[in-house]
Structures are given as structure tokens and as C-alpha cells.
Design a protein around this motif. Structure first.
Motif, PDB file in Angstrom:
ATOM      1  N   MET A   1      41.711  35.759  29.713  1.00 39.17           N
ATOM      2  CA  MET A   1      40.932  35.860  30.933  1.00 39.17           C
ATOM      3  C   MET A   1      41.247  34.692  31.812  1.00 39.17           C
ATOM      4  SD  MET A   1      36.880  36.844  31.514  1.00 39.17           S
ATOM      5  CE  MET A   1      37.084  38.620  31.409  1.00 39.17           C
ATOM      6  N   ASP A   2      41.486  34.931  33.107  1.00 40.31           N
ATOM      7  CA  ASP A   2      41.563  33.878  33.991  1.00 40.31           C
ATOM      8  C   ASP A   2      40.484  33.941  34.828  1.00 40.31           C
ATOM      9  OD1 ASP A   2      41.814  36.031  35.948  1.00 40.31           O
ATOM     10  OD2 ASP A   2      44.174  35.724  36.075  1.00 40.31           O
ATOM     11  N   ILE A   3      40.262  32.839  35.780  1.00 39.12           N
ATOM     12  CA  ILE A   3      39.108  32.647  36.592  1.00 39.12           C
ATOM     13  C   ILE A   3      38.853  33.800  37.480  1.00 39.12           C
ATOM     14  CG2 ILE A   3      40.175  31.168  38.413  1.00 39.12           C
ATOM     15  CD1 ILE A   3      36.761  30.565  36.367  1.00 39.12           C
ATOM     16  N   GLU A   4      39.867  34.474  37.830  1.00 39.62           N
ATOM     17  CA  GLU A   4      39.659  35.550  38.939  1.00 39.62           C
ATOM     18  C   GLU A   4      39.197  36.682  38.195  1.00 39.62           C
ATOM     19  OE1 GLU A   4      39.789  35.808  42.211  1.00 39.62           O
ATOM     20  OE2 GLU A   4      39.964  33.707  42.369  1.00 39.62           O
ATOM     21  N   ALA A   5      39.578  37.168  37.028  1.00 41.76           N
ATOM     22  CA  ALA A   5      39.059  38.150  36.290  1.00 41.76           C
ATOM     23  C   ALA A   5      37.535  37.760  35.738  1.00 41.76           C
ATOM     24  CB  ALA A   5      39.861  38.389  34.985  1.00 41.76           C
ATOM     25  N   PHE A   6      37.349  36.417  35.648  1.00 37.59           N
ATOM     26  CA  PHE A   6      35.847  36.003  35.105  1.00 37.59           C
ATOM     27  C   PHE A   6      35.239  36.334  36.277  1.00 37.59           C
ATOM     28  CE2 PHE A   6      32.590  33.153  35.388  1.00 37.59           C
ATOM     29  CZ  PHE A   6      31.939  33.209  34.057  1.00 37.59           C
ATOM     30  N   ARG A   7      35.411  36.065  37.678  1.00 34.95           N
ATOM     31  CA  ARG A   7      34.846  36.300  38.934  1.00 34.95           C
ATOM     32  C   ARG A   7      34.517  37.740  38.889  1.00 34.95           C
ATOM     33  NH1 ARG A   7      35.612  38.044  43.532  1.00 34.95           N
ATOM     34  NH2 ARG A   7      34.189  37.511  45.274  1.00 34.95           N
ATOM     35  N   ALA A   8      35.404  38.448  38.803  1.00 35.26           N
ATOM     36  CA  ALA A   8      35.337  39.798  39.047  1.00 35.26           C
ATOM     37  C   ALA A   8      34.331  40.417  38.320  1.00 35.26           C
ATOM     38  CB  ALA A   8      36.809  40.586  38.936  1.00 35.26           C
ATOM     39  N   TYR A   9      34.501  40.106  37.044  1.00 38.35           N
ATOM     40  CA  TYR A   9      33.498  40.774  35.950  1.00 38.35           C
ATOM     41  C   TYR A   9      32.030  40.332  36.419  1.00 38.35           C
ATOM     42  CZ  TYR A   9      31.767  42.563  31.578  1.00 38.35           C
ATOM     43  OH  TYR A   9      31.036  43.323  30.724  1.00 38.35           O
ATOM     44  N   CYS A  10      31.862  39.017  36.629  1.00 38.34           N
ATOM     45  CA  CYS A  10      30.445  38.608  37.173  1.00 38.34           C
ATOM     46  C   CYS A  10      29.993  39.310  38.294  1.00 38.34           C
ATOM     47  CB  CYS A  10      30.599  37.019  37.157  1.00 38.34           C
ATOM     48  SG  CYS A  10      30.722  36.247  35.539  1.00 38.34           S
ATOM     49  N   ILE A  11      30.676  39.234  39.288  1.00 42.67           N
ATOM     50  CA  ILE A  11      30.235  39.555  40.478  1.00 42.67           C
ATOM     51  C   ILE A  11      29.973  41.489  40.402  1.00 42.67           C
ATOM     52  CG2 ILE A  11      32.402  40.183  41.860  1.00 42.67           C
ATOM     53  CD1 ILE A  11      29.541  38.483  43.152  1.00 42.67           C
ATOM     54  N   ALA A  12      30.632  42.093  39.709  1.00 44.19           N
ATOM     55  CA  ALA A  12      30.378  43.426  39.523  1.00 44.19           C
ATOM     56  C   ALA A  12      29.120  43.632  39.042  1.00 44.19           C
ATOM     57  CB  ALA A  12      31.548  44.122  38.718  1.00 44.19           C
ATOM     58  N   LYS A  13      28.267  42.659  38.444  1.00 46.07           N
ATOM     59  CA  LYS A  13      27.152  43.124  37.819  1.00 46.07           C
ATOM     60  C   LYS A  13      26.142  43.356  38.877  1.00 46.07           C
ATOM     61  CE  LYS A  13      27.576  41.475  33.156  1.00 46.07           C
ATOM     62  NZ  LYS A  13      27.125  42.759  32.907  1.00 46.07           N
ATOM     63  N   LYS A  14      25.211  44.339  38.479  1.00 47.08           N
ATOM     64  CA  LYS A  14      24.051  44.639  39.214  1.00 47.08           C
ATOM     65  C   LYS A  14      23.150  43.263  39.835  1.00 47.08           C
ATOM     66  CE  LYS A  14      20.490  48.175  39.663  1.00 47.08           C
ATOM     67  NZ  LYS A  14      19.862  49.090  38.857  1.00 47.08           N
ATOM     68  N   GLY A  15      23.129  43.302  41.092  1.00 49.95           N
ATOM     69  CA  GLY A  15      22.139  42.135  41.802  1.00 49.95           C
ATOM     70  C   GLY A  15      22.759  40.721  41.774  1.00 49.95           C
ATOM     71  N   VAL A  16      23.971  40.701  41.474  1.00 45.89           N
ATOM     72  CA  VAL A  16      24.819  39.375  41.422  1.00 45.89           C
ATOM     73  C   VAL A  16      25.100  38.921  42.827  1.00 45.89           C
ATOM     74  CG1 VAL A  16      26.756  38.226  40.601  1.00 45.89           C
ATOM     75  CG2 VAL A  16      25.283  39.514  39.040  1.00 45.89           C
ATOM     76  N   THR A  17      25.078  37.538  43.007  1.00 41.82           N
ATOM     77  CA  THR A  17      25.389  37.058  44.165  1.00 41.82           C
ATOM     78  C   THR A  17      26.215  35.752  43.669  1.00 41.82           C
ATOM     79  OG1 THR A  17      23.533  35.567  44.459  1.00 41.82           O
ATOM     80  CG2 THR A  17      23.751  37.684  45.728  1.00 41.82           C
ATOM     81  N   GLU A  18      27.087  35.256  44.711  1.00 44.11           N
ATOM     82  CA  GLU A  18      27.905  33.866  44.194  1.00 44.11           C
ATOM     83  C   GLU A  18      27.795  33.027  45.468  1.00 44.11           C
ATOM     84  OE1 GLU A  18      32.032  34.779  44.062  1.00 44.11           O
ATOM     85  OE2 GLU A  18      32.010  36.203  45.742  1.00 44.11           O
TER      86      GLU A  18
END
Length: 119
Positions: A1-18
Motif C-alpha cells: 500500500m502506498d501513501i496515496e492508497a493509505f490516505r484514500a482509505y482513511c479519508i473515506a471513513k465516516k466523519g474523517v477530516t485531514e
């Protein structure tokens, strides 16, 4: 998993901000304002910090020695630092992201949980 895939997975979760609350290089993911993942973008190879149950954290560190370590600049009991590119299966990284997110959600106040549920 690269950092972009990591970011995409995290940000897709409910209520998440970056955001970048510490500096211009450390991307922080929060659920309802509470941190569950950090990604220091300047690190090569890519690393991330994820919250973890203390017993599970020790188990993961033993199984993946040198790839999963006590959290860098974090509570060594509750956080792990993980090398993510070409070291671990994406499924394990996603499981650790899910666990981190769930631990933080479990610790939210009733009010914040209700706001999250309403999203």
C-alpha cells in the motif's frame, strides 16, 4: 500500500477530516476531531502512526519486527509506527486503520457519537 492508497482509505471513513496541525509535512487524520492516524509525508520509506490496543500492539511488533514499531513521538503503549510500502499486505494495513478508527470512535463522548451517527 502506498501513501496515496493509505490516505484514500482513511479519508473515506465516516466523519474523517485531514489536516496539518503540527507542520507542513505531517498529515493527520481525525474522526470527529480526534486523531486516529498520522502520516509524516517526508519519510522514505513511507511510515504511518496508528492507534492500537496495547496487547495487540505488542503482538504486531513481535510478528513484524522492524516493520511495526512503538509509535514514533507517540505513546509507545497505544500507538505503532508502521512501514507501509512493500512490507505488509494491504489487508493488514486496512485492518490496523479500522482498529485505530474504531478505538477512537469508542472513546468519543455520547454527543460526538450521536453527531457521527447522524452523518
Amino acid at each position: 500500500m502506498d501513501i496515496e492508497a493509505f490516505r484514500a482509505y482513511c479519508i473515506a471513513k465516516k466523519g474523517v477530516t485531514e489536516e496539518f496541525p503540527f507542520d507542513a509535512d505531517t498529515l493527520v487524520f481525525k474522526v470527529m476531531g480526534k486523531m486516529f492516524a498520522l502520516a509524516p509525508l517526508e519519510r522514505i520509506p513511507s511510515q504511518v502512526n496508528l492507534k492500537c490496543d496495547p496487547e495487540r500492539a505488542i503482538e504486531l511488533r513481535e510478528i513484524h519486527d522492524g516493520i511495526i514499531m512503538p509509535g514514533y513521538h507517540m505513546s509507545k503503549t497505544h500507538w505503532n509506527t508502521i512501514y507501509i510500502e512493500n512490507y505488509l499486505p494491504a489487508s493488514l494495513i486496512m485492518e490496523m486503520i479500522d482498529d485505530s478508527y474504531d478505538l477512537v470512535v469508542a472513546g468519543l463522548t455520547k454527543k460526538l457519537k450521536a453527531e457521527l451517527d447522524a452523518l
